[in-house]
Motif scaffolding. Structure first.
Motif, PDB file in Angstrom:
ATOM      1  N   ALA A  31       0.836  -1.195   0.000  1.00 13.23           N
ATOM      2  CA  ALA A  31       0.000   0.000   0.000  1.00 13.23           C
ATOM      3  C   ALA A  31       0.874   1.249   0.000  1.00 13.23           C
ATOM      4  CB  ALA A  31      -0.913  -0.003   1.207  1.00 13.23           C
ATOM      5  N   VAL A  32       0.450   2.243  -0.748  1.00 15.28           N
ATOM      6  CA  VAL A  32       1.157   3.526  -0.768  1.00 15.28           C
ATOM      7  C   VAL A  32       0.207   4.613  -0.262  1.00 15.28           C
ATOM      8  CG1 VAL A  32       2.749   2.894  -2.625  1.00 15.28           C
ATOM      9  CG2 VAL A  32       0.590   3.936  -3.203  1.00 15.28           C
ATOM     10  N   PRO A  33       0.725   5.570   0.505  1.00 19.90           N
ATOM     11  CA  PRO A  33      -0.144   6.600   1.091  1.00 19.90           C
ATOM     12  C   PRO A  33      -0.588   7.635   0.060  1.00 19.90           C
ATOM     13  CG  PRO A  33       2.144   7.062   1.619  1.00 19.90           C
ATOM     14  CD  PRO A  33       2.127   5.743   0.891  1.00 19.90           C
ATOM     15  N   ILE A  34      -1.821   8.103   0.218  1.00 22.89           N
ATOM     16  CA  ILE A  34      -2.330   9.235  -0.555  1.00 22.89           C
ATOM     17  C   ILE A  34      -3.120  10.122   0.396  1.00 22.89           C
ATOM     18  CG2 ILE A  34      -2.466   7.965  -2.743  1.00 22.89           C
ATOM     19  CD1 ILE A  34      -5.549   7.951  -2.340  1.00 22.89           C
ATOM     20  N   ARG A  35      -3.421  11.320  -0.053  1.00 22.00           N
ATOM     21  CA  ARG A  35      -4.257  12.241   0.713  1.00 22.00           C
ATOM     22  C   ARG A  35      -5.476  12.564  -0.133  1.00 22.00           C
ATOM     23  NH1 ARG A  35      -1.980  17.820   1.785  1.00 22.00           N
ATOM     24  NH2 ARG A  35      -3.955  18.895   1.831  1.00 22.00           N
ATOM     25  N   GLY A  59      -2.808   0.248  -7.916  1.00 22.91           N
ATOM     26  CA  GLY A  59      -4.267   0.167  -7.816  1.00 22.91           C
ATOM     27  C   GLY A  59      -4.944   1.454  -8.256  1.00 22.91           C
ATOM     28  N   VAL A  60      -6.257   1.405  -8.418  1.00 21.51           N
ATOM     29  CA  VAL A  60      -7.016   2.547  -8.917  1.00 21.51           C
ATOM     30  C   VAL A  60      -7.644   3.357  -7.778  1.00 21.51           C
ATOM     31  CG1 VAL A  60      -7.481   1.498 -11.171  1.00 21.51           C
ATOM     32  CG2 VAL A  60      -9.104   1.165  -9.299  1.00 21.51           C
ATOM     33  N   TYR A 126      -8.031   5.677 -12.884  1.00 18.79           N
ATOM     34  CA  TYR A 126      -6.890   6.492 -12.460  1.00 18.79           C
ATOM     35  C   TYR A 126      -6.091   5.791 -11.374  1.00 18.79           C
ATOM     36  CZ  TYR A 126      -3.972  10.344 -11.094  1.00 18.79           C
ATOM     37  OH  TYR A 126      -2.868  11.119 -10.820  1.00 18.79           O
ATOM     38  N   LYS A 127      -4.778   5.753 -11.534  1.00 17.12           N
ATOM     39  CA  LYS A 127      -3.880   5.101 -10.571  1.00 17.12           C
ATOM     40  C   LYS A 127      -3.076   6.163  -9.823  1.00 17.12           C
ATOM     41  CE  LYS A 127      -3.498   0.963 -13.353  1.00 17.12           C
ATOM     42  NZ  LYS A 127      -2.615   0.010 -14.025  1.00 17.12           N
ATOM     43  N   PRO A 128      -3.474   6.478  -8.581  1.00 20.73           N
ATOM     44  CA  PRO A 128      -2.748   7.488  -7.801  1.00 20.73           C
ATOM     45  C   PRO A 128      -1.310   7.056  -7.529  1.00 20.73           C
ATOM     46  CG  PRO A 128      -4.847   6.953  -6.766  1.00 20.73           C
ATOM     47  CD  PRO A 128      -4.608   5.934  -7.841  1.00 20.73           C
TER      48      PRO A 128
END
Length: 145
Positions: A31-35, A59-60, A126-128
C-alpha cells in the motif's frame, strides 16, 4: 489434474490458478499513502475535509476511496455507472452533484500549490501515485458552453 486434460487445455489458452494457504491472488505491491480532500463552494464543514488514505501500489482511485470509506466513518461516497462512459462520482459526504444546480464532482490532483489539475482518467481507471493529493471538488458548469 490429469496430464492429458492439462495438455488439452493449454493450447486453448486456459490456465488453472491454484491458491495454496498463505498465498494471495491479489496485487503483489504494498500500500502507498495518498491524501484525499473534499472541497467546494457552499459546502458545509461536515461535507468538507482532508483524509489520509492508501492505495495498493498500481491500484485505482476507486479502491482507495472504498478503503477510506471502510476505515473512516466521516468519509462516504456513492457512484453512478453509465454504460457508455463508466463510473461517475455521484455524491461525497452526503452531497450529490445536480443537473438542476449544474454541479458535479470534479477529480483533481494537487500538483503545484494552488494549481490542481484534472485527472486524466476516471475514478475506476486512475492510478494514484505514492504521496499524491487527490481533490474531490464540487464544481459547476455553465449551460452556455
Amino acid at each position: 489434474m490429469d496430464l492429458r486434460l492439462a495438455s488439452a487445455l493449454l493450447p486453448l489458452g486456459l490456465l488453472l490458478l491454484i491458491i495454496t494457504p498463505g498465498t494471495s491472488a491479489g496485487p503483489v505491491g504494498g500500500a502507498v499513502p495518498i491524501r484525499v480532500s473534499v472541497e467546494g463552494r457552499g459546502l458545509s464543514s461536515e461535507a468538507t475535509g482532508s483524509y489520509s488514505g492508501s492505495v495498493v501500489e498500481g491500484g485505482v482511485l476507486l479502491g482507495a476511496l472504498k478503503r477510506l470509506q471502510q476505515t473512516d466513518p466521516s468519509f462516504r461516497f456513492t457512484l453512478r455507472e453509465d454504460p457508455d462512459h463508466g463510473l461517475f462520482l455521484e455524491s461525497v459526504n452526503g452531497v450529490a452533484g445536480s443537473g438542476q444546480a449544474q454541479s458535479y464532482w470534479e477529480l483533481l490532483s494537487a500538483g503545484a500549490p494552488g494549481d490542481p489539475a484534472r485527472l486524466d482518467a476516471g475514478i475506476g481507471c486512475y492510478k494514484p501515485k505514492a504521496g499524491e493529493h487527490i481533490i474531490l471538488r464540487l464544481s459547476t458548469w455553465s449551460k452556455d458552453l
